[in-house]
Design a protein around this motif. Structure first.
Motif, short mmCIF file in Angstrom:
data_model
loop_
_atom_site.label_atom_id
_atom_site.label_comp_id
_atom_site.label_asym_id
_atom_site.label_seq_id
_atom_site.Cartn_x
_atom_site.Cartn_y
_atom_site.Cartn_z
N ILE A 147 1.21 3.59 -11.96
CA ILE A 147 1.12 2.41 -11.10
C ILE A 147 -0.24 1.76 -11.29
CG2 ILE A 147 1.30 1.56 -8.73
CD1 ILE A 147 2.80 4.13 -8.03
N ARG A 186 0.84 -1.21 0.00
CA ARG A 186 0.00 0.00 0.00
C ARG A 186 0.87 1.25 0.00
NH1 ARG A 186 -3.54 -2.63 3.49
NH2 ARG A 186 -2.84 -1.46 5.29
N ARG A 206 0.19 12.91 -6.42
CA ARG A 206 0.14 11.50 -6.03
C ARG A 206 -0.96 10.77 -6.80
NH1 ARG A 206 -1.40 10.85 -0.02
NH2 ARG A 206 0.07 12.57 0.22
N ARG A 207 -2.13 11.42 -6.90
CA ARG A 207 -3.25 10.79 -7.60
C ARG A 207 -2.91 10.58 -9.07
NH1 ARG A 207 -7.94 14.47 -7.38
NH2 ARG A 207 -7.43 15.04 -9.50
N ASN A 260 1.88 1.93 -3.42
CA ASN A 260 0.79 2.54 -4.18
C ASN A 260 0.44 3.91 -3.64
OD1 ASN A 260 -1.08 2.40 -6.30
ND2 ASN A 260 -2.72 1.89 -4.86
N LEU A 261 1.24 4.41 -2.71
CA LEU A 261 1.07 5.72 -2.09
C LEU A 261 -0.27 5.89 -1.38
CD1 LEU A 261 2.70 7.91 -4.88
CD2 LEU A 261 3.72 7.23 -2.73
N GLU A 262 -0.86 4.78 -0.97
CA GLU A 262 -2.09 4.87 -0.18
C GLU A 262 -1.76 5.15 1.27
OE1 GLU A 262 -4.97 1.53 -0.85
OE2 GLU A 262 -3.61 1.15 -2.50
N CYS A 314 -0.35 7.77 -9.41
CA CYS A 314 -0.97 6.46 -9.21
C CYS A 314 -1.81 6.06 -10.40
CB CYS A 314 -1.84 6.48 -7.95
SG CYS A 314 -0.90 6.53 -6.45
#
Lengths: 265, 304
Positions: A100, A60, A92-93, A63-65, A96
């Motif tokens: 990714i 996670r 980030r959004r 995935n930068l969550e 992603c």
């Protein structure tokens, strides 16, 4: 005559993904402690470990969550630079969405269950800014086709599909924008063995066709053995052993890894 | 000096029904919503003697904006004479002492449910729309906290997902009313359930539009001369209802938004939805003089 040998490719290339010394705790629980990982372009990195070993948290973070307390994360891509944990949420959004792809164990996390399957794939492109209906339709169809989804169910909502099909929709969504990095979080857990084999087959083929760098997390050594080039064994938030897949499976060094391998075989 | 000289004499009710603090709240939130076009501002929606969902949001805005000189027009689905419109109009006139009118051109304040009048509004007029559901993201994001974050991030990709699915399922965009529109290039709003026909009227309009949802306690606005662009795919153009060539059976006017009235022989008759436009057309036909103003649509087409 002197013979000059080329350095092996893997020595020349720099890792695509590099996570350095990340730590993350949830209250008193230290989920990940000082973990570093890297993956070269086109390589499949497997992460194994028991439940609660921090492997999903690590994924996670990739995935930068989740943002860890310490550590850095870099992707060696043309227009990406710096520590990705420091990006603002817009950047980030976008990162992603475009660079990714992720497949979750639970399709409910990654899919809008009541929207159509092709719409789910198209959503990825919409987030990235695509606004042409024809392009969306075509890209969604192509991505679903590539993940071996039956095209006559193109517009069926995932809630009506079987578990294996739902994972294929997730996979199609993840690869729709041809990401450089594909993250797989227990992609076949909960599927029966024959379907599991088919999904693994699809993953393997995708990996060969597109040379995507993958990070796959699983507690199932069979899955890791089928897909991974290199394996990282995690326990209680720490890495206990890393090595080439064959090395780990044939000659495990750490007692925990030995236990794991013997439990399987 | 005694206390009685400093206080107002006792009254049964404040002017315009709402008390001072309620009007102040509404004025402040209206100003905020005008300052950030299309952004939903939460406000302290008060009780009015009407059930939630019947236009309480619009009514509170109207009651705040009126003064004894404001000419008020109220329409419901285009009609001035429906029960809901007549009751609201009578209520505003009673509590605020305002003159009322049915003529769009004479009105200073128009409260409306589901329609924008066919005649062009001027910059001195205010349109108040009643909104049942102010959140355009609700169909694609049921979690309102996340929806608010998406508004903050201008993360509107999923709105197109809705349109995508409609085209896939039906071959065309099926969104008939509340067509999601981008205001001032920033916030996506639902323009209340006005038909697609009316959305282009908001684009660069001269008048101020205030949209208010009483039950949901949200207010938003389209200030004068603000861009309002319906969300579309780059290769699927925006289309309004196919009413351009229909003729009203009562007034004979052509090229406006019509109500379809089913007939006994299973055919349809059409009646112009903006009732006052129909009345004016009949008056002109019967030689009572021309009172019709300029319209947004000309010959059933919206000039670009």
């Amino acid at each position: 005559m002197t013979l000059t040998l080329d350095a092996p490719r893997i020595v020349e290339t720099r890792p695509l993904l590099e996570v350095k010394a990340v730590s993350k705790s949830y209250g008193p629980v230290q989920a990940v402690r000082n973990v570093s990982a890297h993956a070269y372009p086109g390589e499949v990195l497997g992460i194994v470990g028991e439940s609660g070993s921090g492997k999903s948290t690590l994924l996670r973070m990739m995935n930068l969550e989740e943002i860890p307390e310490t550590g850095s994360y870099t992707l060696d891509l043309p227009d990406v630079s710096g520590n990705l944990f420091e990006l603002d949420r817009f950047a980030r959004r976008m990162l992603c969405a475009t660079k990714i792809g992720i497949v979750y164990q639970n399709p409910h996390l990654g899919l809008l269950m009541k929207h159509s399957s092709s719409g789910n794939v198209a959503e990825r492109l919409l987030v990235a800014g695509e606004r042409s209906f024809a392009t969306l339709r075509q890209a969604a169809t192509e991505a679903l086709d590539a993940s071996e989804f039956p095209l006559d169910r193109l517009d069926a909502p995932p809630i009506e599909l079987s578990g294996g099909m739902q994972q294929r929709v997730q996979l199609a969504k993840a690869i729709a924008l041809e990401p450089a990095l594909l993250l797989l979080d227990e992609p076949t857990t909960g599927l029966d063995v024959s379907v599991q084999a088919l999904v693994l087959d699809t993953l393997k083929r995708l990996q060969q066709d597109r040379q995507i760098t993958m990070v796959i997390v699983s507690h199932d050594l069979g899955v890791i053995r089928t897909l991974a080039d290199r394996v990282m064994v995690m326990r209680r938030g720490e890495v206990v052993e890393t090595g080439l897949a064959d090395q780990i499976f044939q000659d495990p060094q750490h007692p925990y890894t030995q236990q794991l391998v013997h439990a399987k075989l | 000096m005694s206390l009685s000289t400093l206080t107002k004499p006792w009254e049964a009710m404040s002017y315009g029904f709402l008390d001072g603090s309620a009007k102040r709240e509404l004025r402040r939130k209206m100003l905020k919503s005008v300052a950030v076009p299309g952004c939903q501002m939460p406000y302290a929606s008060r009780e009015v003697p009407m059930a939630r969902g019947w236009g309480t949001g619009g009514l509170q805005v109207s009651l705040t904006l009126v003064n004894p000189q404001t000419r008020v027009k109220v329409i419901d689905q285009g009609a001035d004479d429906s029960v809901n419109a007549a009751s609201i109009r009578r209520f505003i006139a009673r509590v605020a002492g305002t003159p009322t009118t049915m003529d769009t051109l004479e009105a200073d304040l128009i409260q409306s449910r589901h329609r924008i009048p066919e005649e062009v509004l001027r910059d001195d007029q205010v349109l108040v729309l009643q909104v049942p559901n102010p959140e355009p993201l609700r169909p694609v994001q049921p979690n309102m906290s996340i929806a608010r974050q998406m508004h903050a991030d201008a993360d509107y990709g999923r709105m197109w997902l809705q349109l995508y699915e409609q085209i896939v399922r039906s071959g065309r965009v099926m969104q008939g009313a509340s067509y999601p529109s981008l205001v001032h290039g920033r916030h996506v709003m639902t323009p209340s359930p006005i038909p697609r026909w009316d959305v282009p009227k908001l684009h660069m309009a001269k008048h101020l539009t205030i949209l208010s949802a009483g039950r949901e306690k949200r207010i938003f606005a389209v200030p004068p001369y603000t861009r309002v662009e319906p969300l579309v795919f780059s290769d699927v153009p925006y289309k309004v209802e196919d009413h351009g060539n229909l003729t009203c059976t009562r007034s004979g006017t052509t090229g406006f938004f019509m109500n379809e009235i089913p007939q006994d022989d299973s055919s349809s008759a059409f009646e112009v939805s903006d009732s006052e436009w129909g009345v004016k057309t009949i008056r002109a036909r019967e030689g009572e003089g021309e009172s019709r103003g300029e319209t947004w649509y000309k010959d059933g087409e919206m000039p670009q």
